[in-house]
Structure formats: C-alpha cells, structure tokens
Write a protein that holds these residues in place. Structure first.
Motif, mmCIF file in Angstrom:
data_model
loop_
_atom_site.group_PDB
_atom_site.id
_atom_site.type_symbol
_atom_site.label_atom_id
_atom_site.label_comp_id
_atom_site.label_asym_id
_atom_site.label_seq_id
_atom_site.Cartn_x
_atom_site.Cartn_y
_atom_site.Cartn_z
ATOM 1 N N ILE A 157 43.218 38.694 41.770
ATOM 2 C CA ILE A 157 44.164 38.407 42.468
ATOM 3 C C ILE A 157 43.208 37.990 44.072
ATOM 4 C CG2 ILE A 157 45.825 38.930 44.047
ATOM 5 C CD1 ILE A 157 47.092 40.658 41.773
ATOM 6 N N GLU A 158 42.417 38.605 44.361
ATOM 7 C CA GLU A 158 41.498 38.321 45.460
ATOM 8 C C GLU A 158 40.345 37.510 44.910
ATOM 9 O OE1 GLU A 158 42.506 39.520 48.619
ATOM 10 O OE2 GLU A 158 43.860 41.109 48.097
ATOM 11 N N PHE A 203 50.273 44.227 39.102
ATOM 12 C CA PHE A 203 49.035 43.858 39.786
ATOM 13 C C PHE A 203 48.019 43.950 38.715
ATOM 14 C CE2 PHE A 203 51.832 44.520 43.257
ATOM 15 C CZ PHE A 203 51.454 43.401 44.093
ATOM 16 N N GLU A 251 41.117 49.600 38.027
ATOM 17 C CA GLU A 251 40.198 48.611 38.153
ATOM 18 C C GLU A 251 38.874 49.009 38.671
ATOM 19 O OE1 GLU A 251 41.560 44.861 39.477
ATOM 20 O OE2 GLU A 251 42.719 45.178 37.626
ATOM 21 N N GLN A 306 52.319 38.787 45.784
ATOM 22 C CA GLN A 306 51.440 38.892 46.965
ATOM 23 C C GLN A 306 50.862 37.404 47.366
ATOM 24 O OE1 GLN A 306 48.123 41.300 45.761
ATOM 25 N NE2 GLN A 306 47.466 41.477 47.822
ATOM 26 N N LYS A 334 45.703 35.861 36.516
ATOM 27 C CA LYS A 334 44.959 36.840 36.244
ATOM 28 C C LYS A 334 45.527 37.621 34.998
ATOM 29 C CE LYS A 334 43.982 41.782 38.053
ATOM 30 N NZ LYS A 334 43.855 42.792 39.010
ATOM 31 N N ARG A 352 31.784 44.803 50.197
ATOM 32 C CA ARG A 352 32.860 45.840 49.955
ATOM 33 C C ARG A 352 32.085 47.299 50.221
ATOM 34 N NH1 ARG A 352 37.520 45.522 46.747
ATOM 35 N NH2 ARG A 352 38.134 43.495 46.357
ATOM 36 N N LYS A 385 36.194 45.751 40.186
ATOM 37 C CA LYS A 385 35.419 45.691 41.734
ATOM 38 C C LYS A 385 35.694 47.087 42.124
ATOM 39 C CE LYS A 385 37.949 41.298 42.512
ATOM 40 N NZ LYS A 385 39.259 40.915 42.980
ATOM 41 N N ASN A 425 38.491 52.620 48.415
ATOM 42 C CA ASN A 425 39.144 53.782 48.607
ATOM 43 C C ASN A 425 39.331 54.670 47.345
ATOM 44 O OD1 ASN A 425 40.521 51.789 47.508
ATOM 45 N ND2 ASN A 425 42.426 52.201 48.476
ATOM 46 N N PRO A 480 44.224 44.665 50.680
ATOM 47 C CA PRO A 480 43.310 45.481 50.296
ATOM 48 C C PRO A 480 42.564 46.241 51.355
ATOM 49 C CG PRO A 480 42.688 43.234 50.228
ATOM 50 C CD PRO A 480 44.147 43.186 50.518
ATOM 51 N N GLY A 481 41.889 47.172 51.080
ATOM 52 C CA GLY A 481 41.166 48.150 52.221
ATOM 53 C C GLY A 481 40.194 47.031 53.037
ATOM 54 N N PRO A 482 39.497 46.312 52.335
ATOM 55 C CA PRO A 482 38.371 45.572 53.144
ATOM 56 C C PRO A 482 39.028 44.532 53.731
ATOM 57 C CG PRO A 482 37.439 45.824 50.666
ATOM 58 C CD PRO A 482 39.161 45.991 50.864
HETATM 59 P P1 XMP Z 1 42.440 42.129 42.290
HETATM 60 O O1 XMP Z 1 41.800 41.167 43.243
HETATM 61 O O2 XMP Z 1 41.486 43.131 41.529
HETATM 62 O O3 XMP Z 1 43.528 42.685 43.025
HETATM 63 O O4 XMP Z 1 43.180 41.467 40.873
HETATM 64 C C1 XMP Z 1 44.444 43.624 42.598
HETATM 65 C C2 XMP Z 1 45.400 44.313 43.700
HETATM 66 O O5 XMP Z 1 44.490 45.256 44.292
HETATM 67 C C3 XMP Z 1 44.025 44.946 45.577
HETATM 68 N N1 XMP Z 1 42.768 44.995 45.987
HETATM 69 C C4 XMP Z 1 42.637 46.177 46.575
HETATM 70 N N2 XMP Z 1 43.403 47.171 47.236
HETATM 71 N N3 XMP Z 1 41.290 48.136 48.121
HETATM 72 C C5 XMP Z 1 42.590 48.047 48.069
HETATM 73 O O6 XMP Z 1 43.184 49.106 48.456
HETATM 74 C C6 XMP Z 1 40.334 47.174 47.682
HETATM 75 O O7 XMP Z 1 39.220 47.203 47.963
HETATM 76 C C7 XMP Z 1 41.179 46.192 46.941
HETATM 77 N N4 XMP Z 1 40.873 44.893 46.339
HETATM 78 C C8 XMP Z 1 41.720 44.494 45.673
HETATM 79 C C9 XMP Z 1 44.591 43.251 45.584
HETATM 80 O O8 XMP Z 1 45.083 42.854 46.925
HETATM 81 C C10 XMP Z 1 45.770 43.208 44.501
HETATM 82 O O9 XMP Z 1 46.875 43.815 45.121
#
Ligand code: XMP
Length: 512
Positions: A509-510, A467, A331, A433, A504, A296, A342, A346, A391-393
């Motif tokens: 989610i990811e 989310f 987050e 998602q 979650k 990331r 995480k 962005n 997600p960005g990555p």
């Molecule tokens: P997680 O995996 O944290 O995801 O439960 C929650 C939401 O955030 C999105 N996500 C991201 N969006 N940059 C983003 O713009 C990121 O680095 C990133 N990491 C997770 C994920 O797809 C879900 O909708």
C-alpha cells in the motif's frame, strides 16, 4: 464465562484470521502456540479446538506436533491445512506429497450432508496452499470434499466430531469460508453468539490493570492514528492518570495533525500528554538517506531516542505501551512462519535500554476494522476512530528519496487536498486508505506561458478488508479531475498528478 474456542497455532500466516472469523461469529477465541500443555488447554475449558495451518510437513522428523491428548478431550476439533494433515497422521491415516502443488483458488466440491458444510452450495471456490495431502483417511473418517487434484480436501469423523479441511476457510477468497467456520463454532461446538467487542475491552482493561499493578505507570507513544489512540483509551480506562502519553512530531505528520492530537487528548482523556516538536532532529539524521529501509530504521531509532529522553524527564516509568496491530506483526515477520516485508518501526519489541519492565500491546490480535470498533465501544470521537491508518514513519515513506522540508511539504499539502475532496464526496467511508505520494520525479510542463520542471504527485487509494491484500479504489473520474486540478493549481512545485492502479500484492500500500 463465554464459551471459548482454542486455536492452536502451527505457524500459518492466517492463524489470526481464523481467530477473527470466530470473533465475527460472536464467539470468544484464544490463539495458543501448538506446544502448550494439555493442562493449559483444559484450564480454558474450550468448547472446541481449531488446529491452524503451517509451513511444515507432517512427515518430517521435527514437524510441529501438539499434545496428542487433544484428541481425547471429547471436544470437536477442526484441522485446517497442516492441522488436517496432522490430525490424519496422529489418528492413523497418511499424508503424501501431492502430484501437483495446489496454490491459489481451486473449485471445491462439498458433501453438504456433513454438518461442517451444512447449508453450503455443493461447489465453490476456495483458497489452497499446500504441497502435501491426505492419502489415506484415518479409521472412522469419511471423505467430505474434493478438488480435481486433491481427492481428500475435507474429511470427518462425525461420531467423534473431528473435521478437517485442506483449504483455508478463513481467507476472504474462500467463498463459503465464513459459513464453514460458523457451522463449526456455532452448530458443532454449540457456542452461543454472545461475544462482543465490549467483552474484548473489558478483558483487555482487566489484563492491563493486572500487568501494571496498583501503582505502576505506563508510557505510550501517540502517533496521531487510530491504533495508539485506542490503546490510550484502554489504558486510561484501566489506570487513569498513571498513563503518560508522548506525542512526537517527527516532521512527517499530516496537515494539522499535531493540533488534532493535542485537542482530542486534552479533551477526552485524563492522561499526561507531552507533545514534542522533534522535526529538526529527524531531518538532520535523515540527511542524504534515500533507501526506504534505512529511512524506516533511522526514524524508528530516533523515535526511541526521543522517547528515552522524554521518559528520563518524566522520571522512571514502569511499562511501555504500543499500538501494534496484527497486520504489523505479520508484515514485520514477527509471527512464526512469516517473512519480513517491511520493518515497521513499532514492532521492534521492548526497547530494553529504557528499562521498562514490560511491553503492553493490547491490540496485537486485532485487525484495523476491529480496532475502530473497539475505539467506538470505548467512546472515542468519530474523528479519531474513523481516521484512516497512518504509518509510524508518516509522510517520510510517502516522500520518495531523500527527505527535505520542501519535498515533504508537497506531500502534505497535496494530501490535505485529497483528504478534503474525499470527505466532501463521501469517499472516505468507502475507500480504506488514501493518500498522496511525492514520487521524487520531475517532469516538464507549461504553466501560463512558462515552462515548468516540477514534481509529479501520485494518488494512492485502496479498498481492503484487512490491509494484507488490497485493490485500488475506482474513484469517479470527475473527482479525480477536481483533485488533480486543485493539487496542480494550489501546490506550487507540482505540475503533474498520477494515479496508482496496482493491487496488493504485488505492490504494497505504501510506496516505501
Ligand atoms: P503496506 O505498505 O505494508 O501497508 O502494504 C499495510 C498497512 O500498514 C501501514 N504501514 C505501517 N503502519 N508503521 C505502521 O504503524 C509502519 O511502519 C507502517 N508501514 C506501513 C500502511 O499504511 C497500511 O495501512
């Protein structure tokens, strides 16, 4: 001007959820840090005030305290959790450690003769998170709610319109929470239900105009997702073709995504669009890297590098815009009182080395479904506003372990099949998602008469409101069977399909 509810933020993870619930009641709200001056609050002429929760303990020397004059403004005040405890101590009551820390769901009994609880069932589940509780009510207050372990779970001084709740009405788990917030803002504060997403758009456009000025220019990274597309729409409405959009294809986009972005943005916006294929550079930088956080961070840094070069080519641009939304802020630990789960690339703040004078993030207070609604209000096509979050990555965090083109191709091709079948079955409207994950696991199989030793692809599909919490989607077996068959047959290199059945929390989610 619409009537405003001011929310003072004492550092709770849920402060923006309070604001969202107020917006859902069609009332305008503004979140301010608890330390703002009384004059700043007065200037907004609020119809009511909400004091949020927070991680501190009111009995500590350095506990956050707002200007005590808020209780002399003559407007209704609702204290939530820490906010109620603060109200209690400031007005002469006391707060003590609870005998038993209450965390999670509790049954709360309400005095439904209270205006705050009017129309509610006398008992329901509410979400609690506290180690302290009100021990003595301030003068003029009455006890209006209780749980088995918390005798004062609600309090009020109806004459002065001061209310407190120990639980969190703003979280979805609190069954009658929305009604409580509506009772406060509509009945007690007397706000009309006149706020719409179009009002948010108008205000945001005005604010962008003001921030950018008559001649200023803005650089915005388009990711292919809803958030940056909505930011592009907002900024282009504010400043037209002084917006420069850069779309970086880092090599981890979904199937046909780069084409879609180019098509939508050349057709719908009078913006400058540079679409760059930078995938080679990203793969080079990520060679041998397996740690998710490292991946990331490298992608985030490379993004900035590509931007920097493009910005140089475009000539000096003044402002930098991003599609950060509220769950990203929380987050990433960027909001007070939250921890980093995480690092979202962005939410790194303004990249100083680019020399921009300000960072424009108009979606920062919004949740995903609100962003979609805003996109519709701004006239974006449904194929953009209805896109699921990405997600960005991108596929880089859905392809576990080291990133190679063949591995990412398995993720991309299997994902395209999943999307196609979800759309055919109309599941895309019900599931928030959904995507595939290349687990980087290989297992033995038989294909024809041959032994295979190929990759296992996992399906991740979740339903969620915001989310921040999510449940795994119950997909009909027949559709799962079809998707599994298609992936194994059509994506060479895959011989097994798995289904992720984790909520979650505890999982995110990811996968990375
Ligand atoms: P997680 O995996 O944290 O995801 O439960 C929650 C939401 O955030 C999105 N996500 C991201 N969006 N940059 C983003 O713009 C990121 O680095 C990133 N990491 C997770 C994920 O797809 C879900 O909708």
């Amino acid at each position: 001007m619409a009537k405003t509810i001011v929310i003072l933020d004492f550092g709770s993870q849920f402060t923006q959820l309070i604001a969202r619930r107020v917006r859902q009641a069609h009332v305008f709200s503004q979140v301010l840090p608890y330390s703002v001056s009384l004059n700043q609050i007065r200037a907004l002429n609020p119809a009511g005030l909400i004091l949020s929760g927070g991680p501190s303990n009111v009995n500590l020397q350095d506990a956050p305290v707002c200007d005590k004059g808020v209780f002399a403004l003559g407007i209704p005040v609702l204290g939530v959790c820490y906010g109620m405890q603060l109200m209690s101590t400031v007005l002469g009551g006391s707060v003590q450690p609870a005998k038993k820390r209450e965390y999670g769901m509790s049954r709360v009994r309400f005095d439904v003769s209270s205006r705050l609880f009017s129309g509610l069932k006398p008992e329901s589940g509410c979400w609690m998170s506290h180690a302290h509780q009100v021990a003595e009510l301030p003068q003029g207050f009455q006890n209006t709610a209780s749980t088995d372990t918390c005798p004062v779970a609600g309090m009020e001084d109806a004459a002065r319109n001061f209310y407190g709740v120990q639980f969190h009405p703003e979280v979805t788990h609190s069954q009658q929470g929305v009604d409580i917030i509506k009772n406060f803002v509509l009945n007690i504060c007397g706000c009309p239900e006149d706020w719409q997403m179009s009002s948010f758009a108008e205000t945001a456009i005005e604010e962008i105009k003001e921030a950018v000025g008559e001649k200023g220019t803005v650089l915005l990274g388009l990711s292919g997702g809803v958030d940056s597309a909505v930011v592009a729409a907002l900024i282009s409405k504010a400043i037209g073709d002084r917006l420069y959009c850069v779309f970086v294809d880092h090599g981890f986009m979904r199937k046909n995504e780069p084409q879609l972005v180019k098509e939508v943005f050349s057709a719908h916006f009078p913006v400058h669009l540079s679409a760059l294929d930078a995938s080679e550079r990203f793969y080079q930088k990520l060679k041998g890297v397996t740690d998710p956080e490292q991946k990331r961070k490298i992608i985030g840094a490379e993004f900035i590098a590509v931007f920097r070069e493009e910005a140089m080519k475009l000539g000096a641009l003044d402002h930098f815009a991003q599609g950060t939304i509220y769950p990203d802020v929380i987050e990433s630990g960027a909001a007070p009182g939250s921890v980093t789960i995480k690092s979202h690339h962005n939410v790194g703040g303004l990249p100083k080395e680019l020399g921009f004078t300000s960072l424009i993030e108009p979606l920062r207070p919004l949740f995903k479904d609100e962003v979609r609604e805003l996109g519709r209000v701004l006239g974006l096509p449904a194929k953009m506003t209805d896109r699921q979050p990405f997600p960005g990555p991108g596929l880089a965090i859905r392809t576990l372990g080291e990133l190679t083109k063949p591995k990412v191709d398995l993720t991309r091709e299997s994902d395209a099949i999943l999307i196609e079948e979800f759309e055919k079955a109309d599941l895309n409207k019900q599931v928030s998602q959904f995507f595939t994950v290349n687990t980087d696991l290989r297992s033995v199989g038989v294909m024809g008469d041959e032994r295979s030793y190929d990759t296992a692809i996992a399906i991740r599909a979740v339903t969620t409101d915001d989310f921040m919490t999510a449940d795994w989607a119950r997909i009909p077996y027949d559709i799962l069977a079809l998707i599994s068959r298609r992936i194994v047959n059509e994506v060479p290199g895959v011989n097994r399909v798995l289904l992720d059945v984790t909520t979650k929390p505890p999982a995110s989610i990811e996968w990375e």
